[in-house]
Write a protein that holds these residues in place. Structure first.
Motif, PDB file in Angstrom:
ATOM      1  N   UNK A 167     -20.976 -14.416   6.311  1.00 47.07           N
ATOM      2  CA  UNK A 167     -21.027 -14.764   8.164  1.00 47.07           C
ATOM      3  C   UNK A 167     -20.019 -14.626   8.723  1.00 47.07           C
ATOM      4  N   UNK A 168     -18.826 -14.674   8.265  1.00 48.95           N
ATOM      5  CA  UNK A 168     -17.490 -14.621   8.707  1.00 48.95           C
ATOM      6  C   UNK A 168     -17.065 -13.143   9.080  1.00 48.95           C
ATOM      7  N   UNK A 169     -16.565 -13.137  10.215  1.00 48.36           N
ATOM      8  CA  UNK A 169     -15.734 -11.920  10.563  1.00 48.36           C
ATOM      9  C   UNK A 169     -14.627 -11.645  10.103  1.00 48.36           C
ATOM     10  N   UNK A 170     -14.389 -10.446   9.351  1.00 48.66           N
ATOM     11  CA  UNK A 170     -13.121  -9.960   8.897  1.00 48.66           C
ATOM     12  C   UNK A 170     -12.406  -8.774   9.330  1.00 48.66           C
ATOM     13  N   UNK A 171     -11.050  -8.693   9.205  1.00 48.07           N
ATOM     14  CA  UNK A 171     -10.419  -7.438   9.912  1.00 48.07           C
ATOM     15  C   UNK A 171     -10.011  -6.615   8.644  1.00 48.07           C
ATOM     16  N   UNK A 172      -9.687  -5.411   8.764  1.00 46.02           N
ATOM     17  CA  UNK A 172      -9.206  -4.656   7.868  1.00 46.02           C
ATOM     18  C   UNK A 172      -7.990  -5.298   6.938  1.00 46.02           C
ATOM     19  N   UNK A 173      -8.327  -5.195   5.443  1.00 48.04           N
ATOM     20  CA  UNK A 173      -7.382  -5.580   4.821  1.00 48.04           C
ATOM     21  C   UNK A 173      -7.042  -7.067   4.767  1.00 48.04           C
ATOM     22  N   UNK A 174      -7.946  -7.708   5.420  1.00 47.24           N
ATOM     23  CA  UNK A 174      -7.885  -9.533   5.283  1.00 47.24           C
ATOM     24  C   UNK A 174      -8.516  -9.950   4.003  1.00 47.24           C
ATOM     25  N   UNK A 175      -7.493 -11.113   3.709  1.00 45.11           N
ATOM     26  CA  UNK A 175      -7.970 -11.635   2.279  1.00 45.11           C
ATOM     27  C   UNK A 175      -9.099 -12.235   2.339  1.00 45.11           C
ATOM     28  N   UNK A 176     -10.112 -11.976   1.317  1.00 40.90           N
ATOM     29  CA  UNK A 176     -11.428 -12.591   1.129  1.00 40.90           C
ATOM     30  C   UNK A 176     -11.303 -13.828   0.333  1.00 40.90           C
ATOM     31  N   UNK A 177     -10.483 -13.619  -0.924  1.00 39.83           N
ATOM     32  CA  UNK A 177     -10.616 -14.616  -1.897  1.00 39.83           C
ATOM     33  C   UNK A 177      -9.415 -14.423  -2.789  1.00 39.83           C
ATOM     34  N   UNK A 178      -9.133 -15.532  -3.665  1.00 37.04           N
ATOM     35  CA  UNK A 178      -8.148 -15.436  -4.542  1.00 37.04           C
ATOM     36  C   UNK A 178      -8.802 -15.248  -5.898  1.00 37.04           C
ATOM     37  N   UNK A 179      -8.403 -14.226  -6.786  1.00 31.96           N
ATOM     38  CA  UNK A 179      -8.783 -13.962  -8.097  1.00 31.96           C
ATOM     39  C   UNK A 179      -7.796 -14.099  -9.089  1.00 31.96           C
ATOM     40  N   UNK A 180      -8.233 -14.927 -10.205  1.00 33.67           N
ATOM     41  CA  UNK A 180      -7.409 -15.091 -11.574  1.00 33.67           C
ATOM     42  C   UNK A 180      -7.512 -14.233 -12.292  1.00 33.67           C
ATOM     43  N   UNK A 181      -6.676 -13.333 -12.685  1.00 31.66           N
ATOM     44  CA  UNK A 181      -7.018 -12.286 -13.668  1.00 31.66           C
ATOM     45  C   UNK A 181      -6.688 -12.691 -14.957  1.00 31.66           C
ATOM     46  N   UNK A 182      -7.558 -12.428 -16.008  1.00 28.27           N
ATOM     47  CA  UNK A 182      -7.494 -12.945 -17.270  1.00 28.27           C
ATOM     48  C   UNK A 182      -8.046 -14.281 -17.632  1.00 28.27           C
ATOM     49  N   UNK A 183      -8.262 -14.833 -16.598  1.00 23.86           N
ATOM     50  CA  UNK A 183      -8.740 -16.445 -16.828  1.00 23.86           C
ATOM     51  C   UNK A 183     -10.173 -16.593 -16.964  1.00 23.86           C
ATOM     52  N   UNK A 184     -10.454 -17.721 -17.665  1.00 28.93           N
ATOM     53  CA  UNK A 184     -11.693 -18.018 -18.097  1.00 28.93           C
ATOM     54  C   UNK A 184     -12.378 -18.902 -16.836  1.00 28.93           C
ATOM     55  N   UNK A 185     -13.620 -19.241 -17.103  1.00 33.28           N
ATOM     56  CA  UNK A 185     -14.166 -20.233 -15.974  1.00 33.28           C
ATOM     57  C   UNK A 185     -13.531 -21.658 -16.088  1.00 33.28           C
ATOM     58  N   UNK A 186     -13.365 -22.191 -17.396  1.00 39.69           N
ATOM     59  CA  UNK A 186     -12.744 -23.401 -17.704  1.00 39.69           C
ATOM     60  C   UNK A 186     -11.325 -23.561 -17.099  1.00 39.69           C
ATOM     61  N   UNK A 187     -10.535 -22.371 -17.020  1.00 32.87           N
ATOM     62  CA  UNK A 187      -9.252 -22.467 -16.661  1.00 32.87           C
ATOM     63  C   UNK A 187      -8.999 -22.337 -15.130  1.00 32.87           C
ATOM     64  N   UNK A 188     -10.158 -21.656 -14.630  1.00 35.76           N
ATOM     65  CA  UNK A 188     -10.018 -21.504 -13.134  1.00 35.76           C
ATOM     66  C   UNK A 188     -10.740 -22.816 -12.587  1.00 35.76           C
TER      67      UNK A 188
END
Length: 510
Positions: A167-188
């Motif tokens: 429902x949030x409004x976002x602009x072009x190239x605006x950050x949506x979330x942080x992503x942990x590359x290579x991490x597992x669920x427990x590490x996140x």
């Protein structure tokens, strides 16, 4: 291994460029294809990305420097680790430090919208914080007023924190979330737990950003909501359930035995008891449907809309299709011969003869197009979309049928892109597929006309003084009288009728 990061190869008309912005500093880690610097020319801003996973070692051209085509901008060390963290970061808990040093955090951004699209809305998150993702997994939809865009996972890893809720409004190239590359669920899960300060532990530790926002809007505290997430964490759904329970409490108090349907109503998402205890469901209108409604109302309010009707005997087309359909499939790799390709070809020929119907209105200007780009209305779960067949004057029947089938499949799966639906000089809509016998289509601005096809219905017709049963279809042409005179509109529709009732005219162009 050291790699030279170079400026892009400029076209002949561009002599040089200027280093506009560095997004990384020396010693900072970069992921492959991550945006690191902008080069600005007199025509466009060009992005330069990291050639591999590694570290930006040395910047040779500072912001504001003039660079030539393929000139070296910086030195990049592929596969290298980032430099040591500052002392204040080193004092963080050991578990968090170990996780952050071994797992790279990448920002998930909204797509780059074209100039005609100002912003978008976060429609649906398909992954939640702590949930594992594979590379290119579909994680979130961004809905604009033209199309729904998919955002995928940049690599194997885990969603860390969602910054933009549904429902949030976002602009072009605006950050949506942080992503942990290579991490597992427990590490996140361990990262936010270790980095949360003592002052924030009471609230942030049990409720994420989406839940906190929902709590604030509902006027509830953490103590009033029971969390069902991992470790008792409060989710947005928990808040919604608490709100429904709170609103249903006064109703349930007077009567000891509630009706059998009451529990179902309370459990149904977005359902509420309306007048006389009957169930009502309130759903927000999507941006796409709201835009469709706005444009159709605008067309009715601003254009001088008229509709002229005619009917066409579909017998000749049906006989031709029946005779050659098997050979057509074999000759064109499984592409089926439908009715729409005949209408597109007939409309293309008619548009050549009546340029005003192929034109558009731009303010006080009338724009005549020397090509035929025909939009074909496609009904999808998200609303009506009109992808465009480009240069139909150069397309054969098989090309048209193949393109329409591709549009239908991608429309069903939500895969139609912005480029598919931009432009168009004329539109065809087929209500006959749903059983419509006659309708009045509304033009798609800035176009000046639209053709409506309808159901093929057997009717008694007078042919050479005898009553004969014929497969007939009503055609409707809605047009803007500011651009097209009634005479042109009628003649245009009669031309389509003549071409369809004698398909040989399409080949002979007569």
């Amino acid at each position: 291994m050291s790699i030279e990061i170079k400026a892009p190869t400029f076209p002949e008309s561009v002599a040089d460029g200027t280093v506009a912005t560095w997004y990384k500093t020396p010693g900072e880690a970069c992921a492959r294809d991550e945006h690191i610097v902008d080069i600005e020319t007199d025509k466009v801003v060009l992005e330069v990305v990291a050639p591999a996973d590694g570290v930006l070692k040395e910047i040779l051209k500072a912001e504001g420097d003039i660079v030539l085509s393929d000139e070296v901008l910086a030195i990049f060390e592929s596969g290298a680790a980032a430099s040591a963290a500052p002392a204040e970061k080193a004092a963080a808990p050991a578990a968090a430090a170990a996780t952050s040093s071994s797992k790279e955090t990448v920002q998930i951004k909204a797509p780059t919208f074209p100039e005609s699209v100002a912003d978008g809305t976060v429609a649906t998150w398909y992954k939640q914080p702590g949930e594992a993702c594979s590379r290119d997994d579909h994680i979130v939809d961004i809905e604009t007023d033209k199309v729904v865009l998919e955002v995928v996972a940049p690599a194997d890893g885990v969603i860390g924190e969602i910054l933009k809720n549904e429902g949030d409004t976002v602009l072009s190239d605006e950050v949506l979330a942080n992503f942990l590359v290579g991490a597992s669920g427990a590490e996140a899960a361990s990262v936010p737990a270790a980095s949360t300060s003592a002052a924030e532990a009471d609230e942030d530790g049990v409720a994420g950003p989406a839940a906190r926002k929902a709590l604030s809007e509902a006027g509830l505290t953490v103590a009033q909501v029971k969390g069902t997430g991992k470790g008792g964490r409060i989710t947005k759904e928990d808040v919604d359930a608490a709100v429904k329970a709170k609103s249903a409490a006064p109703v349930a108090t007077p009567a000891k035995a509630a009706p059998a349907s009451a529990p179902k109503a309370a459990a149904t998402p977005m359902a509420a008891l309306g007048a006389e205890g009957r169930i009502e469901k309130r759903v927000p209108m999507t941006r796409l449907r709201a835009t469709i409604a706005k444009r159709l109302v605008e067309a009715q309010q601003t254009a001088a809309l008229l509709t002229t009707y005619n009917e066409v005997n579909m017998g000749p087309i049906m006989e031709l299709r029946k005779k050659y359909k098997d050979e057509f499939i074999k000759a064109h790799n499984g592409t089926k011969l439908g009715f729409m390709s005949f209408f597109v070809k007939a409309a293309t020929e008619a548009l050549k003869r009546f340029p005003a119907v192929n034109a558009s209105i731009d303010g006080n200007d009338m724009v005549y197009h020397g090509y035929q780009d025909i939009g074909v209305a496609v009904s999808t779960d998200r609303g009506l979309m009109v992808p465009v067949l480009r240069n139909t004057e150069a397309m054969g029947l098989a090309d048209i049928e193949s393109a329409i089938m591709d549009f239908a499949l991608r429309g069903r799966d939500g895969k139609l892109g912005m480029d598919d639906m931009q432009g168009g000089t004329f539109t065809i809509t087929n209500g006959g597929t749903f059983g419509s016998l006659l309708s009045t289509p509304i033009i798609n601005p800035p176009q000046t006309a639209i053709l409506g096809m309808h159901k093929i219905q057997e009717r008694p017709m007078a042919v050479n003084g005898q009553v004969v049963i014929q497969p007939m279809m009503y055609l409707a042409l809605s047009y803007d009288h500011r651009m097209i005179d009634g005479k042109e509109a009628v003649q245009f529709l009669v031309t389509i009728k003549d071409l369809l009732e004698d398909p040989a005219r399409l080949l002979l162009e007569i």
